[in-house]
Design an enzyme around this catalytic site. Structure first.
Site: not given
Length: 379
Positions: A150, A153, A207
């Protein structure tokens, strides 16, 4: 090892079943007939009517005794069920470990955890850089290219924020946003509608995978265009070891190096929106009649010992536990990157170890290079 774990699980299950029989031997016996049904004729010599009719006080005593017995059986049965539940909780992890072995991370398969370092970090890849001077203070396998989970992101946020799209535009979560690769959970159900700004907040702070995917899916031109922009931005920043396949990080094809991620953190820190959203401790969103509370995946943002300007966490099996941060320690603005940490809290522990090291060592001694390929930061 898996055969031993399975045999141990079965042995535990057998012992639990045996103890269950000892604890509640009558729990599964056929229930006694009720006193009200005991009014059949007595087989006595005189052919008299039932005891219930002829002797009410006796029937009452019998009924009371049976009621006590029934309550005792209920208690025993309840205790038996509790033992079964406890046994299942104890055995399930053993069986799961025996049948479904843990997937090693890319770093583990590459043997990166064997690299020694004076701080005894649990991350197989680490990089600490002075943001102002670009001096590399600490490096460990900093050019290894690994899945980044993640941390992806953060680039998703860079693209969305830089596009200057209306943040109040409403976006509805669709079936396309459901994770079919890792089958990760989400509190955003299909059909939930939030603004682009709310989705960006959830993606960067907690997240949220469906939020990140929806941001990419609804970008002008669609998801393929969004992913191309992610890779183009990486190239523009000089992140030559970096590849993006999708905007969430669930795919192990999203890969980068610590050097590239330090460059990304430096660029993202220049955006006040990203600084604010990544360090937000918590956030509430209203979905229909419900209000959902989300919290930051990095608990260090709430700690008075830390002054964090930007951060992002990540995890999938292939990547291990990951963390990037921009922070100020002992008057110095630092960028920290930790990849492929073995334990759930070890990435935060590594950050704490680096912080104590910086605070307790003179500036002139804060330079440790453990990677032969380390080079000055140029982000």
């Amino acid at each position: 090892m898996s055969h031993w774990l399975l045999s141990r699980a079965l042995k535990i299950a057998g012992l639990c079943a045996f103890s269950l029989a000892l604890v509640a031997p009558t729990a599964y016996a056929a229930p006694a007939k009720s006193a009200t049904k005991a009014t059949a004729k007595s087989p006595g010599k005189s052919g008299a009517k039932s005891a219930v009719v002829k002797k009410p006080h006796v029937a009452k005593a019998v009924a009371s005794k049976k009621a006590v017995s029934n309550r005792k059986n209920v208690r025993l049965e309840t205790k038996a069920k509790e033992h079964v539940k406890s046994a299942k909780r104890s055995v399930a992890p053993v069986i799961q470990q025996a049948i479904i072995p843990a997937i090693p991370s890319f770093g583990q398969m590459a043997g990166l955890h064997g690299a020694p370092d004076p701080l005894d970090l649990k991350s197989s890849v680490a990089l600490v850089i002075d943001q102002d001077t670009r001096e590399v203070l600490f490096s460990k396998n900093d050019h290894a290219v690994l899945p980044i989970a993640s941390l992806t992101k953060l680039m998703t946020g860079v693209i969305i924020s830089g596009a200057r799209l209306p943040m109040d535009e409403l976006i509805t979560i669709s079936q396309d946003d459901v994770d079919t690769e890792k089958h990760s959970r989400s509190r955003l159900s299909v059909g939930a509608t939030l603004s682009r700004g709310e989705l960006l907040h959830l993606a960067l702070m907690s997240s949220e995978n469906r939020a990140a995917h929806a941001l990419g899916r609804t970008y002008p031109g669609g998801l393929p265009t969004f992913v191309r922009l992610m890779n183009a931005k990486a190239k523009m920043l000089g992140m030559n070891d970096t590849t993006y396949a999708e905007p969430t990080g669930l795919s192990s094809q999203n890969q980068s190096s610590a050097q590239d991620l330090a460059t990304l953190v430096n660029a993202a820190h220049g955006d006040p929106v990203l600084r604010e959203l990544t360090t937000s401790p918590g956030y509430q969103v209203a979905i229909g009649r419900r209000t959902l509370q989300y919290n930051n995946t990095n608990r260090l943002v709430k700690s008075p010992d830390w002054d964090i300007g930007l951060q992002k966490t990540g995890y999938i099996n292939e990547a291990g536990q990951c963390l990037v941060m921009q922070t100020k320690i002992a008057g110095r603005k630092l960028i920290m990157v930790f990849l492929d940490s073995a334990g759930k809290l070890s990435r935060l522990g590594d950050a704490e170890r680096v912080r104590r090291w910086v605070e307790t060592n003179p500036v002139s001694d804060q330079k440790v290079k453990l990677s032969a390929s380390a080079k000055p930061f140029s982000g």
